[in-house]
Design an enzyme around this catalytic site. Structure first.
Site, PDB file in Angstrom:
ATOM      1  N   GLU A 272      87.554 -31.546 -60.273  1.00  0.00           N
ATOM      2  CA  GLU A 272      86.307 -32.203 -59.912  1.00  0.00           C
ATOM      3  C   GLU A 272      86.556 -33.202 -58.778  1.00  0.00           C
ATOM      4  OE1 GLU A 272      82.868 -34.953 -62.091  1.00  0.00           O
ATOM      5  OE2 GLU A 272      84.944 -35.078 -62.769  1.00  0.00           O
ATOM      6  N   LYS A 352      76.647 -30.480 -62.123  1.00  0.00           N
ATOM      7  CA  LYS A 352      77.055 -31.279 -63.270  1.00  0.00           C
ATOM      8  C   LYS A 352      75.785 -31.791 -63.928  1.00  0.00           C
ATOM      9  CE  LYS A 352      80.215 -35.033 -64.583  1.00  0.00           C
ATOM     10  NZ  LYS A 352      81.240 -35.986 -64.080  1.00  0.00           N
ATOM     11  N   CYS A 386      83.723 -31.837 -66.120  1.00  0.00           N
ATOM     12  CA  CYS A 386      84.248 -33.071 -66.711  1.00  0.00           C
ATOM     13  C   CYS A 386      83.424 -33.551 -67.907  1.00  0.00           C
ATOM     14  CB  CYS A 386      84.346 -34.147 -65.632  1.00  0.00           C
ATOM     15  SG  CYS A 386      85.403 -35.551 -66.089  1.00  0.00           S
TER      16      CYS A 386
END
Length: 534
Positions: A272, A352, A386
């Site tokens: 990321e 995300k 993440c």
């Protein structure tokens, strides 16, 4: 004037549906059920990924006018009382069992404007042919009773009496009469099958068609979905260092892609926000927001780089994530987006969904609102960036769409932050019986706001059962050292674990008690409102 040998293109075709058909089928289901009741792209992705042989589309002059979805299921589940949402895994076909003895019909819908073309009958014939090709015992489903509500008062609200008269031919129900005329056998009523189906008062006729070509007492095996024998994955633990130009950054990226390709990896994964390295090119003191906006200027060059490398090195690239402007100059919204470049030259993006408090506060990053599995030459995959891995709903949503490998590019500054991602990713591997691949940054970039230090121990995780590595870890790295880790992942081991493992988390879900529903739509009405039930 045309010659005698000239043939016109067929006006009506019925064939297996593909991923490319998904937008057209979504539009069709919206036409039949309304926008709040139709299927989502994610649901259709799951249906095709789980059992591509069982999803059909009818096209009239290249317009999708009919759609049919099925999956395989065990006899005990098929014959027991059930509800549509429960049996269909929320519309994703997630209850598909590769060793199932029966074909379950979860959906048939036809555009009302084209119902005179016998499209429903054609779709049912394809179902029967598929059932016989696979050597299954038969087809089972819950069929609508759209005429019941209109006649309920005359029958004292007794659905059994209504069905009895339909079966005797004394009255006609447009769905049940159609099913009976097509050789389906009534075996009982299903209560609350689709509570939203007001025409049927929530009832459905439990119907079966028995395959005349097999012995009903013999357990069948059929043909499972073809999977690669093994998928090789490479995860890059990426060292952050200063670069003087985009070209220098590109050289570093290609170095790792080339290494992974030389070892014949199918996927290579980057961390990321590893493109924050590009802020060292100008090396100017910028506010956090200005830093992110400056980085968005590299989006086009970065995505083009990944696409070119994927094709040139014949490898699928999970390109970590990159801050990307999604608004205009007057509305400079930024999302944290993973770019996935496949070796066929296609490029996919995944937002995300859950920005961390720091990302929201320091960088003003917003979250995405959809998560769709990506079809690859190694099967469907999913991406959780993440913090996304710490929300179990997302992993389950992706696996319901057929994903067998989840990729987690991450960026953490402390060991505590890293362990949150790792422990949650291991949980996703166990509860979804899938592989999870983590890739993180190491090193530091002094002067880059909110990107000061890094901690990572990239890894490739597995479920915890006998076919897999003892500790549920297929590959690990040394903390905070730049390196590449490889693992060969056997997808058939996941199939065995899901269907015959010590525990069977996916099969043992209580669909009768709970369901995962994404908020964009409350879920399809399924057979309610369709032309002929399921």
């Amino acid at each position: 004037m045309t010659s005698d040998t000239t043939r016109e293109k067929a006006r009506l075709t019925v064939r297996h549906a593909t991923v490319a058909d998904i937008p057209a089928i979504v539009a069709l289901s919206d036409t039949v059920y309304g926008e709040e009741g139709g299927y989502t792209a994610e649901m259709l992705t799951g249906q095709i990924a789980q059992f591509p042989q069982g999803v059909f589309v009818a096209c009239y002059e290249d317009v999708a006018v009919g759609y049919c979805a099925t999956f395989r299921i065990d006899e005990a589940s098929a014959m027991a009382p059930h509800r549509w949402t429960e049996i269909s895994g929320g519309g994703y076909g997630a209850r598909h069992l590769t060793t199932g003895d029966w074909l379950y019909g979860m959906e048939v819908c036809v555009d009302p404007a084209y119902r005179g073309l016998r499209i429903g009958r054609r779709l049912y014939e394809l179902r029967k042919r598929l059932c016989q090709e696979l050597g299954l015992k038969g087809i089972v489903f819950g069929g609508r009773l759209p005429g019941f509500s209109r006649r309920a008062k005359a029958y004292g609200n007794d659905a059994h009496a209504y069905v009895a008269d339909v079966r005797a031919g004394r009255i006609r129900d447009r769905a049940l009469s159609f099913q009976l005329s097509n050789g389906f056998e009534f075996i009982g009523l299903l209560r609350n099958y689709q509570p939203a189906d007001r025409e049927s008062r929530g009832y459905a006729a439990h119907l079966v068609w028995r395959n005349p070509k097999i012995d009903p007492n013999v357990r069948t095996t059929g043909t499972a979905r073809p999977l690669p024998d093994s998928v090789r994955v490479a995860t890059v633990q990426y060292q952050q260092r200063r670069v003087a130009s985009f070209e220098e950054f590109a050289t570093q990226v290609e170095y790792f892609v080339d290494i992974a390709a030389d070892y014949r990896a199918d996927f290579v994964v980057f961390p990321e926000l590893f493109t924050l390295q590009l802020l060292s090119v100008e090396n100017k003191p910028l506010s956090p927001q200005d830093s992110l906006l400056a980085l968005t200027g590299y989006t086009e060059r970065f995505s083009l780089l990944l696409s070119e490398l994927a094709v040139r090195h014949n490898i699928n690239i999970i390109g970590g994530s990159h801050p990307t402007r999604t608004g205009d100059e007057a509305d400079p919204r930024v999302r944290n987006i993973c770019y996935v470049a496949l070796r066929d030259g296609s490029l996919h993006t995944r937002d995300k969904l859950h920005p961390t408090p720091n990302e929201r506060t320091w960088w003003g990053i917003g979250g995405g609102d959809s998560a769709r599995a990506i079809m690859t030459d190694c099967g469907p995959i999913g991406v959780m960036i993440c913090y996304d891995s710490e929300f179990p709903e997302l992993g389950r949503h992706l696996v319901d769409q057929g994903a067998m490998i989840l990729f987690v590019p991450f960026c953490t500054d402390t060991r505590e932050g890293y362990l949150r991602v790792r422990y949650c990713s291991q949980a996703r591997a166990v509860e979804n019986q899938c592989y999870v691949v983590l890739s993180g940054n190491v090193g530091n970039l002094p002067g880059v706001n909110n990107f000061d230090i890094q901690y990572a121990q990239s890894c490739i995780l597995t479920p915890c059962d006998f076919p897999f590595a003892r500790d549920g870890i297929a590959a690990d790295t040394t903390p905070n050292v730049e390196q590449v880790a490889f693992a060969d992942l056997r997808l058939n081991d996941l199939v065995v674990a899901r269907n015959d493992g010590t525990v069977q988390n996916l099969n043992d879900r209580r669909h009768d008690l709970y369901a995962l529903t994404w908020a964009r739509r409350p879920g399809p009405r399924g057979p309610a409102g369709g032309t002929s039930g399921a």
